[in-house]
Design a protein around this motif. Structure first.
Motif, PDB file in Angstrom:
ATOM      1  N   GLY A  45      -5.306  -0.685 -20.465  1.00  0.00           N
ATOM      2  CA  GLY A  45      -4.519  -1.921 -20.551  1.00  0.00           C
ATOM      3  C   GLY A  45      -3.321  -1.864 -19.638  1.00  0.00           C
ATOM      4  N   VAL A  46      -2.322  -2.663 -19.984  1.00  0.00           N
ATOM      5  CA  VAL A  46      -1.125  -2.781 -19.157  1.00  0.00           C
ATOM      6  C   VAL A  46      -0.053  -1.831 -19.672  1.00  0.00           C
ATOM      7  N   THR A  47       0.539  -1.057 -18.764  1.00  0.00           N
ATOM      8  CA  THR A  47       1.615  -0.131 -19.131  1.00  0.00           C
ATOM      9  C   THR A  47       2.862  -0.431 -18.294  1.00  0.00           C
ATOM     10  N   GLU A  48       3.907   0.331 -18.535  1.00  0.00           N
ATOM     11  CA  GLU A  48       5.133   0.196 -17.749  1.00  0.00           C
ATOM     12  C   GLU A  48       4.876   0.382 -16.254  1.00  0.00           C
ATOM     13  N   LYS A  49       3.899   1.232 -15.923  1.00  0.00           N
ATOM     14  CA  LYS A  49       3.546   1.448 -14.516  1.00  0.00           C
ATOM     15  C   LYS A  49       3.156   0.146 -13.817  1.00  0.00           C
ATOM     16  N   ASP A  50       2.452  -0.712 -14.574  1.00  0.00           N
ATOM     17  CA  ASP A  50       2.008  -1.983 -13.993  1.00  0.00           C
ATOM     18  C   ASP A  50       3.172  -2.939 -13.815  1.00  0.00           C
ATOM     19  N   ILE A  51       4.062  -2.942 -14.806  1.00  0.00           N
ATOM     20  CA  ILE A  51       5.237  -3.816 -14.718  1.00  0.00           C
ATOM     21  C   ILE A  51       6.104  -3.388 -13.535  1.00  0.00           C
ATOM     22  N   GLU A  52       6.250  -2.064 -13.386  1.00  0.00           N
ATOM     23  CA  GLU A  52       7.042  -1.538 -12.276  1.00  0.00           C
ATOM     24  C   GLU A  52       6.407  -1.911 -10.930  1.00  0.00           C
ATOM     25  N   MET A  53       5.098  -1.770 -10.848  1.00  0.00           N
ATOM     26  CA  MET A  53       4.385  -2.120  -9.607  1.00  0.00           C
ATOM     27  C   MET A  53       4.504  -3.617  -9.335  1.00  0.00           C
ATOM     28  N   ALA A  54       4.414  -4.427 -10.368  1.00  0.00           N
ATOM     29  CA  ALA A  54       4.559  -5.890 -10.206  1.00  0.00           C
ATOM     30  C   ALA A  54       5.942  -6.231  -9.663  1.00  0.00           C
ATOM     31  N   LYS A  55       6.964  -5.536 -10.172  1.00  0.00           N
ATOM     32  CA  LYS A  55       8.331  -5.765  -9.675  1.00  0.00           C
ATOM     33  C   LYS A  55       8.447  -5.359  -8.215  1.00  0.00           C
ATOM     34  N   THR A  56       7.848  -4.220  -7.883  1.00  0.00           N
ATOM     35  CA  THR A  56       7.848  -3.758  -6.491  1.00  0.00           C
ATOM     36  C   THR A  56       7.198  -4.802  -5.581  1.00  0.00           C
ATOM     37  N   ILE A  57       6.066  -5.326  -6.018  1.00  0.00           N
ATOM     38  CA  ILE A  57       5.350  -6.340  -5.215  1.00  0.00           C
ATOM     39  C   ILE A  57       6.234  -7.587  -5.067  1.00  0.00           C
ATOM     40  N   GLU A  58       6.876  -7.993  -6.138  1.00  0.00           N
ATOM     41  CA  GLU A  58       7.766  -9.159  -6.069  1.00  0.00           C
ATOM     42  C   GLU A  58       8.907  -8.915  -5.065  1.00  0.00           C
ATOM     43  N   ASP A  59       9.482  -7.719  -5.100  1.00  0.00           N
ATOM     44  CA  ASP A  59      10.555  -7.391  -4.163  1.00  0.00           C
ATOM     45  C   ASP A  59      10.059  -7.465  -2.714  1.00  0.00           C
ATOM     46  N   ILE A  60       8.860  -6.968  -2.481  1.00  0.00           N
ATOM     47  CA  ILE A  60       8.299  -6.990  -1.125  1.00  0.00           C
ATOM     48  C   ILE A  60       8.070  -8.432  -0.664  1.00  0.00           C
ATOM     49  N   ILE A  61       7.512  -9.245  -1.554  1.00  0.00           N
ATOM     50  CA  ILE A  61       7.244 -10.656  -1.214  1.00  0.00           C
ATOM     51  C   ILE A  61       8.575 -11.395  -0.968  1.00  0.00           C
ATOM     52  N   ASP A  62       9.542 -11.142  -1.831  1.00  0.00           N
ATOM     53  CA  ASP A  62      10.835 -11.829  -1.695  1.00  0.00           C
ATOM     54  C   ASP A  62      11.544 -11.455  -0.393  1.00  0.00           C
ATOM     55  N   ALA A  63      11.338 -10.213   0.037  1.00  0.00           N
ATOM     56  CA  ALA A  63      11.989  -9.730   1.257  1.00  0.00           C
ATOM     57  C   ALA A  63      11.284 -10.257   2.503  1.00  0.00           C
ATOM     58  N   ASP A  64      10.100 -10.798   2.307  1.00  0.00           N
ATOM     59  CA  ASP A  64       9.260 -11.201   3.452  1.00  0.00           C
ATOM     60  C   ASP A  64       9.845 -12.435   4.157  1.00  0.00           C
ATOM     61  N   ALA A 113       0.828  -1.213   0.000  1.00  0.00           N
ATOM     62  CA  ALA A 113       0.000   0.000   0.000  1.00  0.00           C
ATOM     63  C   ALA A 113       0.861   1.261   0.000  1.00  0.00           C
ATOM     64  N   PHE A 114       1.911   1.249   0.817  1.00  0.00           N
ATOM     65  CA  PHE A 114       2.790   2.426   0.862  1.00  0.00           C
ATOM     66  C   PHE A 114       3.489   2.645  -0.477  1.00  0.00           C
ATOM     67  N   GLU A 115       3.932   1.565  -1.100  1.00  0.00           N
ATOM     68  CA  GLU A 115       4.604   1.684  -2.405  1.00  0.00           C
ATOM     69  C   GLU A 115       3.622   2.125  -3.487  1.00  0.00           C
ATOM     70  N   ALA A 116       2.409   1.579  -3.423  1.00  0.00           N
ATOM     71  CA  ALA A 116       1.381   1.953  -4.400  1.00  0.00           C
ATOM     72  C   ALA A 116       1.090   3.447  -4.309  1.00  0.00           C
ATOM     73  N   GLU A 117       1.007   3.926  -3.080  1.00  0.00           N
ATOM     74  CA  GLU A 117       0.733   5.345  -2.876  1.00  0.00           C
ATOM     75  C   GLU A 117       1.906   6.187  -3.369  1.00  0.00           C
ATOM     76  N   ALA A 118       3.124   5.717  -3.112  1.00  0.00           N
ATOM     77  CA  ALA A 118       4.318   6.442  -3.564  1.00  0.00           C
ATOM     78  C   ALA A 118       4.377   6.499  -5.082  1.00  0.00           C
ATOM     79  N   GLN A 119       3.999   5.392  -5.723  1.00  0.00           N
ATOM     80  CA  GLN A 119       4.030   5.345  -7.192  1.00  0.00           C
ATOM     81  C   GLN A 119       2.755   5.937  -7.797  1.00  0.00           C
ATOM     82  N   GLN A 120       1.813   6.284  -6.936  1.00  0.00           N
ATOM     83  CA  GLN A 120       0.493   6.744  -7.398  1.00  0.00           C
ATOM     84  C   GLN A 120      -0.079   5.781  -8.444  1.00  0.00           C
ATOM     85  N   HIS A 121       0.046   4.505  -8.108  1.00  0.00           N
ATOM     86  CA  HIS A 121      -0.503   3.468  -8.985  1.00  0.00           C
ATOM     87  C   HIS A 121      -0.984   2.333  -8.083  1.00  0.00           C
ATOM     88  N   HIS A 122      -2.295   2.105  -8.108  1.00  0.00           N
ATOM     89  CA  HIS A 122      -2.911   1.271  -7.070  1.00  0.00           C
ATOM     90  C   HIS A 122      -3.456  -0.032  -7.623  1.00  0.00           C
TER      91      HIS A 122
END
Lengths: 94, 94
Positions: free
Chosen positions: B75-94, B45-54
């Motif tokens: 559709g899908v843009t670079e913003k979504d790919i970036e957010m997906a990477k962010t989510i992956e990083d968060i999950i991997d760090a968990d 949620a914090f990253e989504a808010e920072a990226q202004q992409h929810h």
């Protein structure tokens, strides 16, 4: 214990904006933005954990939809009504 | 700008467990319990808010489903790919 449809409808009369359907109760909210939506979700999350009764919920930006049912009972129980009241209190305090 | 299906599929190859469909990308996770699921949601949620992409996301107990798309682009843009990477990083760090 699973409540009857009549019991559920009576309980929902004391709440705002909840509907019964598909063996569950449902509501939805709209906030000003994501931050407000997620802040409310966080407060609900703590209460859900304290009550050990968790919602099925979907959020997109400022919208939040919540479904409550008691899996073990196959329907709506007092736990759901209590959680719905808790959610209402959180929203009202917002 | 909306990515082509080929661009999306190429981008998803560098991620784990994301699928393309209905002009959006989707994934789901299972955690040990609600507390762990919601903790990860809070970080996202914090990253989504920072990226202004929810995300559009649904949680029930230990399960979390996430859908990403860019409404304005249809559709899908670079913003979504970036957010997906962010989510992956968060999950991997968990």
């Amino acid at each position: 214990m699973k409540l009857t449809e009549q019991q559920i409808e009576n309980a929902l009369k004391e709440l705002k904006g909840w509907e019964f359907g598909d063996d569950a109760i449902h509501t939805s909210f709209e906030f000003n933005n994501f931050k407000e939506a997620f802040s409310v979700m966080t407060r609900i999350a703590f209460e859900a954990e304290a009550q050990q009764h968790h919602p099925e919920w979907t959020n997109v930006y400022n919208e939040l939809s919540i479904t409550l049912s008691t899996h073990d009972a196959g329907g709506v129980t007092e736990k759901d009504i209590e959680m719905a009241k808790t959610i209402e209190d959180i929203i009202d305090a917002d």
